[in-house]
Enzyme design. Sequence first.
Site, PDB file in Angstrom:
ATOM      1  N   GLU A  13     -54.561  17.561 -20.741  1.00 15.61           N
ATOM      2  CA  GLU A  13     -54.834  18.267 -19.485  1.00 15.61           C
ATOM      3  C   GLU A  13     -56.092  19.107 -19.622  1.00 15.61           C
ATOM      4  O   GLU A  13     -56.930  19.141 -18.723  1.00 15.61           O
ATOM      5  CB  GLU A  13     -53.672  19.213 -19.147  1.00 15.61           C
ATOM      6  CG  GLU A  13     -52.431  18.547 -18.621  1.00 15.61           C
ATOM      7  CD  GLU A  13     -51.363  19.601 -18.385  1.00 15.61           C
ATOM      8  OE1 GLU A  13     -50.943  19.751 -17.238  1.00 15.61           O
ATOM      9  OE2 GLU A  13     -50.967  20.285 -19.346  1.00 15.61           O
ATOM     10  N   ASP A 217     -39.875  14.276 -17.783  1.00 11.63           N
ATOM     11  CA  ASP A 217     -38.616  13.754 -18.326  1.00 11.63           C
ATOM     12  C   ASP A 217     -37.476  14.458 -17.601  1.00 11.63           C
ATOM     13  O   ASP A 217     -37.705  15.399 -16.833  1.00 11.63           O
ATOM     14  CB  ASP A 217     -38.536  14.020 -19.838  1.00 11.63           C
ATOM     15  CG  ASP A 217     -38.733  15.492 -20.177  1.00 11.63           C
ATOM     16  OD1 ASP A 217     -39.859  15.876 -20.504  1.00 11.63           O
ATOM     17  OD2 ASP A 217     -37.775  16.277 -20.049  1.00 11.63           O
TER      18      ASP A 217
HETATM   19  N1  SAH Z   1     -45.305  15.954 -28.326  1.00 10.23           N
HETATM   20  C1  SAH Z   1     -45.879  17.134 -27.732  1.00 10.23           C
HETATM   21  C2  SAH Z   1     -44.891  18.223 -27.801  1.00 10.23           C
HETATM   22  C3  SAH Z   1     -44.696  18.807 -26.512  1.00 10.23           C
HETATM   23  S1  SAH Z   1     -43.601  20.148 -26.593  1.00 10.23           S
HETATM   24  C4  SAH Z   1     -47.140  17.520 -28.430  1.00 10.23           C
HETATM   25  O1  SAH Z   1     -47.405  16.996 -29.490  1.00 10.23           O
HETATM   26  O2  SAH Z   1     -47.902  18.340 -27.920  1.00 10.23           O
HETATM   27  C5  SAH Z   1     -43.124  20.185 -24.974  1.00 10.23           C
HETATM   28  C6  SAH Z   1     -44.097  20.722 -23.968  1.00 10.23           C
HETATM   29  O3  SAH Z   1     -43.748  20.152 -22.726  1.00 10.23           O
HETATM   30  C7  SAH Z   1     -44.016  22.200 -23.793  1.00 10.23           C
HETATM   31  O4  SAH Z   1     -45.261  22.682 -23.359  1.00 10.23           O
HETATM   32  C8  SAH Z   1     -42.950  22.354 -22.712  1.00 10.23           C
HETATM   33  O5  SAH Z   1     -43.279  23.432 -21.863  1.00 10.23           O
HETATM   34  C9  SAH Z   1     -42.971  21.041 -21.946  1.00 10.23           C
HETATM   35  N2  SAH Z   1     -41.718  20.322 -21.720  1.00 10.23           N
HETATM   36  C10 SAH Z   1     -41.672  19.074 -21.168  1.00 10.23           C
HETATM   37  N3  SAH Z   1     -40.411  18.614 -21.115  1.00 10.23           N
HETATM   38  C11 SAH Z   1     -39.614  19.583 -21.637  1.00 10.23           C
HETATM   39  C12 SAH Z   1     -38.211  19.688 -21.884  1.00 10.23           C
HETATM   40  N4  SAH Z   1     -37.384  18.689 -21.589  1.00 10.23           N
HETATM   41  N5  SAH Z   1     -37.747  20.826 -22.462  1.00 10.23           N
HETATM   42  C13 SAH Z   1     -38.600  21.818 -22.787  1.00 10.23           C
HETATM   43  N6  SAH Z   1     -39.929  21.778 -22.586  1.00 10.23           N
HETATM   44  C14 SAH Z   1     -40.448  20.678 -22.019  1.00 10.23           C
END
Ligand code: SAH
Length: 249
Positions: A13, A217
Amino acid sequence: MGRIAIMAAMHEELAALLASMPDEQKDTVAGREFWVGHLEGREVVAVLSRIGKVAAATTATLLVERYGVDALLFTGVAGGLGAGVRVGDVVVADALLQHDMDASPIFPRWEVPLYGRSRFEADAAMSERLRAAAADVLAHADTHLGAQALAGFGIASPAVHRGLIISGDRFVSTAAESGALRAALPDALAVEMEGAAVAQVCHDLGVPCAVMRTISDRADDSAHLDFNAFIREIASRYSVAIVRRYLRG
Ligand code: SAH
């Protein structure tokens, strides 16, 4: 109009935003890269929020105290909790709450001690403008993303929702955990890991903020599937289009 901060939760982003900024200059503070420049003619500071409540709170505090921003816009992805909040939809926060804050029985569950409240409001005018920008972009989602990308993720007619977003230091990825959150906080539309912390900082420092999240998700047992492809192909494109639309007014 003053300087506005754009906090992005995802590298992709931020990269999409930087690609649209003509003159950004990098400044590194506290291990974070702050990009100061312009977007759509507005003075902006773009930065990766970093993941989790403490990291995002530190980033938000620096934006206000060091960079003098007078408004803060957060963009990221989240898990959908509310009925009808589907992958590919966008949620704009009215209010934010830390679902893992619990100092009971001394304080009511979710209440942030010494604040006398569990919910922190997003700025109403910014949030309405963000909702309108998101609705405009989603109405033309196929021109921003391509029909093939949308179909690939099973996105048909994406919608914008406004309401409660909840945050905690957990990636919610089981049906049991999202079910428990839904039962405890029935009006929560989406769950993520930063928004409520940023809203609390903005409350303390008297700076208006707004939070938008693309649903990546459903916070259930398939929450990890295609996460990175979704960020790249859907969320980051929505994000930059919505932020630009917001800034144009
Ligand atoms: N694989 C990613 C990890 C993302 S962690 C990486 O390497 O960057 C998750 C991020 O998405 C966080 O910023 C959180 O705010 C958001 N997020 C999306 N789905 C989520 C969920 N089911 N539970 C908690 N946070 C979620």
